[in-house]
Structures are given as structure tokens and as C-alpha cells.
Write an enzyme that holds these catalytic residues in place. Structure first.
Site, PDB file in Angstrom:
ATOM      1  N   ARG A 167     -38.656  19.063   9.294  1.00  0.00           N
ATOM      2  CA  ARG A 167     -38.626  17.639   8.906  1.00  0.00           C
ATOM      3  C   ARG A 167     -38.887  16.835  10.165  1.00  0.00           C
ATOM      4  O   ARG A 167     -38.092  16.876  11.114  1.00  0.00           O
ATOM      5  CB  ARG A 167     -37.269  17.262   8.300  1.00  0.00           C
ATOM      6  CG  ARG A 167     -37.111  15.748   8.162  1.00  0.00           C
ATOM      7  CD  ARG A 167     -35.933  15.344   7.312  1.00  0.00           C
ATOM      8  NE  ARG A 167     -36.210  15.570   5.906  1.00  0.00           N
ATOM      9  CZ  ARG A 167     -35.505  15.019   4.906  1.00  0.00           C
ATOM     10  NH1 ARG A 167     -34.486  14.227   5.160  1.00  0.00           N
ATOM     11  NH2 ARG A 167     -35.828  15.265   3.664  1.00  0.00           N
ATOM     12  N   HIS A 213     -43.807  14.843   1.145  1.00  0.00           N
ATOM     13  CA  HIS A 213     -42.506  15.472   0.880  1.00  0.00           C
ATOM     14  C   HIS A 213     -42.673  16.453  -0.292  1.00  0.00           C
ATOM     15  O   HIS A 213     -42.151  16.234  -1.387  1.00  0.00           O
ATOM     16  CB  HIS A 213     -41.465  14.391   0.557  1.00  0.00           C
ATOM     17  CG  HIS A 213     -40.047  14.840   0.665  1.00  0.00           C
ATOM     18  ND1 HIS A 213     -39.686  16.128   1.033  1.00  0.00           N
ATOM     19  CD2 HIS A 213     -38.866  14.170   0.452  1.00  0.00           C
ATOM     20  CE1 HIS A 213     -38.362  16.209   1.043  1.00  0.00           C
ATOM     21  NE2 HIS A 213     -37.845  15.053   0.699  1.00  0.00           N
TER      22      HIS A 213
HETATM   23  N1  NVA Z   1     -39.316   7.827   2.005  1.00  0.00           N
HETATM   24  C1  NVA Z   1     -38.024   8.276   2.434  1.00  0.00           C
HETATM   25  C2  NVA Z   1     -37.654   9.562   1.756  1.00  0.00           C
HETATM   26  C3  NVA Z   1     -36.296  10.091   2.093  1.00  0.00           C
HETATM   27  C4  NVA Z   1     -36.002  11.407   1.444  1.00  0.00           C
HETATM   28  C5  NVA Z   1     -38.031   8.438   3.949  1.00  0.00           C
HETATM   29  O1  NVA Z   1     -39.043   8.896   4.492  1.00  0.00           O
HETATM   30  O2  NVA Z   1     -37.039   8.092   4.577  1.00  0.00           O
HETATM   31  N1   CP Z   2     -34.479  13.653  -0.982  1.00  0.00           N
HETATM   32  C1   CP Z   2     -34.221  14.100   0.249  1.00  0.00           C
HETATM   33  O1   CP Z   2     -35.068  14.685   0.909  1.00  0.00           O
HETATM   34  O2   CP Z   2     -32.938  13.885   0.676  1.00  0.00           O
HETATM   35  P1   CP Z   2     -32.379  14.113   2.138  1.00  0.00           P
HETATM   36  O3   CP Z   2     -33.020  13.095   3.045  1.00  0.00           O
HETATM   37  O4   CP Z   2     -30.895  13.902   2.011  1.00  0.00           O
HETATM   38  O5   CP Z   2     -32.703  15.505   2.589  1.00  0.00           O
END
Ligand code: NVA
Ligand code: CP
Length: 305
Positions: free
Chosen positions: A109, A136
């Protein structure tokens, strides 16, 4: 005679899957979920290790991959950029090569799809995108599993994305083309998804700045936070720009009567979604959050077992 080099299989975006594989993957996730629920022991990754590189916060992704590896008989290593040499500037390719000599898979991530691709290029083990600036895909596998479980085969159905056209939206666009459903994307002007990603989805995807038009008659309504990780300084500007984009009960009333609501979470009630919608009967956000575990089981079985 030339020998073919066959490298590891990665999931850097949903584009790494064929349509048949994608459907098989979520159908298998449903089976694996039943096995977990029935207490069946299934350990296809016994003694294997998944390295999880987190350069950003997470609740669901960390817990689902870590628990998933334990249930599969393996182990997950939490590697925060605060504590690793990657966070101090060690080249990504060195990290990839070193980890590849010790672990069986790498989950990442970060804030850079390009860096993820660089890491995958130098990895001898499968690399999984657990959210970047661009995509994602793991979230979408869980969302598609959820849609399948709740409504059955959703080929040809219509989904409406209401909100920011960034990472989760991009994976929804990929998913529309991959699984074969229609997606209407409504964003404020200036927050549209990447034009190349939209173009690659062809006529599966259409764009608008009118959320009501997007939601009209839709079978699935989905949104995400207006302020993604790393955008806190833009918070007030974004709240102003997204006025009229909240998914509330009036908005849901425009969708099909049987429509379901999804959100990847974390959610901010009173901003992108109203409390009565996210906590109401059309919302399947908790089922989708749980399905992260099962969809990723299916993914890890495919890539790592
Ligand atoms: N668009 C959000 C998704 C979090 C799971 C982010 O990148 O923070
Ligand atoms: N939806 C999702 O990826 O959640 P987190 O940011 O908690 O991992």
C-alpha cells in the site's frame, strides 16, 4: 534452444485478470467464505510468508491480509515504512530483490503505482496492490463478491459511482469492463477519473457531473471519501467542491427500488454519505468489508498457493 522465462503472477490492477479469471476468483471467494464459516481447516499457504508493506494507514486491508494468512496456515509480516529501510530511501528494487529471497508474496500500500510496478518488476514472488494513488483492486474483488452474493450474476447491470474519480473509482471502471456491467461515474468538474483508464473501458463507462442522472435507475450506488489519505490540506476546498454529491436517502430514492449501496470504508457520515443510507437496509458495507478477507483468500490461493 531458448528457454522461456516465466515470472511470478502479480495483481497490480484488475487489468491483470481475464474476465473468466475474475468471475472464477469471486465465485471461489464465496466457497472459501463458507469453508471459513464452517470451521474447515484449509492451509494452502502453510509455512509461507506474506510481506505487507504499508506506507499509508489501514484497518481492513491489514487485518484481512494478516488474518487471511493465519487462516491459510502461513504468516504475514507488517512492514511500516516508518520502521523499514524503504522509508529511509533504500531503493525499491533492492527491497524487492531482498524480500523475494525470503518471503512468498509481497503486498504493498503506497502512494505510487509507478513505484509498485517498479517493485513488481524486480520481485521473484507475486506482488499485490493493496491501494495506490491509482487503484484499489482488492477492494473491488470484495465489492464484486458482495454484489454477487446479494444479487446473483450482475452482468449487464448498472452501477453509479458518485464522488471522487480517484483510486477506488479507477478500479470500479476497470471492474465494469472486466466483469461486464455498466458504470456511470458522477464527479464534480475537475475530479474526473483518469482519461486513459476511462477510454480503456470503452462503452462500459460514461461520465457526468450530475449525480442524480448517474444514480437514476441504478442497481448499485457506490461512493468513497471526498478526502483521501494525503489530501487533508485540501479538506475544506473538497467539501465545498463536492456539495450536492452526498449519497442520501433522496439520492438513493432515484436508484432502482432494489438497489444496494457500497462504500469501501472508512466512511465519513454527513459528507459523502448520510447516516441513514450507510446504516440503512440497502447498505452492504460491512459484508463488503468482511469479504476483503474471503476475496483475498481467493486471490492469494490463485497467486501464491
Ligand atoms: N480513496 C481512499 C480509499 C481508502 C480505502 C484513499 O485513498 O484514502
Ligand atoms: N477499504 C480499505 O482499504 O480500508 P482500509 O484503509 O482500512 O484498509
Amino acid at each position: 534452444m531458448k528457454t522461456l522465462h516465466i515470472g511470478p503472477r502479480h495483481l497490480l490492477s484488475l487489468n491483470d485478470l481475464s474476465r473468466d479469471e475474475a468471475w472464477a476468483l469471486i465465485r471461489r471467494a464465496v466457497e472459501l467464505k463458507a469453508m471459513v464459516r464452517n470451521g474447515e481447516i484449509y492451509e494452502p499457504l502453510k509455512n509461507k510468508t506474506l510481506a505487507m508493506i504499508f506506507e499509508k494507514s489501514s484497518t481492513r486491508t491489514r487485518v484481512s491480509f494478516e488474518t487471511g494468512m493465519t487462516q491459510f496456515g502461513g504468516h504475514a509480516l507488517f512492514l511500516s515504512s516508518r520502521d523499514t529501510q524503504l522509508g529511509r530511501g533504500e531503493p525499491v528494487r533492492d527491497t524487492a530483490k531482498v524480500l523475494s529471497r525470503m518471503v512468498d508474496g509481497i503486498m504493498v500500500r503506497n502512494d505510487s503505482q509507478a513505484q509498485l510496478e517498479e517493485l513488481a518488476k524486480h520481485s521473484k514472488v507475486p506482488v499485490i496492490n493493496a491501494l495506490t494513488d491509482m487503484y484499489h483492486p482488492c477492494q473491488l474483488l470484495a465489492d464484486m463478491q458482495t454484489w454477487l452474493e446479494v444479487k446473483g450474476d450482475f452482468s449487464g447491470k448498472t452501477a453509479a459511482w458518485v464522488g471522487d474519480g480517484n483510486n477506488v473509482c479507477h478500479s470500479f471502471i476497470n471492474a465494469a469492463k472486466l466483469f461486464g456491467f455498466n458504470l456511470r461515474v458522477a464527479t464534480p468538474a475537475g475530479y474526473e477519473p483518469d482519461a486513459g483508464i476511462v477510454a480503456a473501458a470503452g462503452d462500459a463507462v460514461s461520465l457526468t457531473t450530475d449525480p442524480k442522472a448517474a444514480v437514476a435507475g441504478a442497481d448499485l450506488v457506490v461512493t468513497d471519501t471526498w478526502i483521501s489519505m494525503g489530501q487533508d490540506e485540501e479538506k475544506q476546498q473538497r467539501i465545498d467542491d463536492f456539495a450536492g454529491f452526498q449519497v442520501d436517502s433522496d439520492m438513493m430514492a432515484l436508484a432502482d427500488d432494489e438497489a444496494i449501496f457500497l462504500h469501501c470504508l472508512p466512511a465519513y457520515r454527513g459528507y459523502e454519505v448520510s447516516e441513514d443510507v450507510i446504516d440503512g437496509p440497502q447498505s452492504y458495507v460491512l459484508k463488503a468489508a468482511e469479504n476483503r478477507l474471503h476475496a483475498q483468500h481467493s486471490l492469494m490461493e490463485m497467486l501464491m498457493a
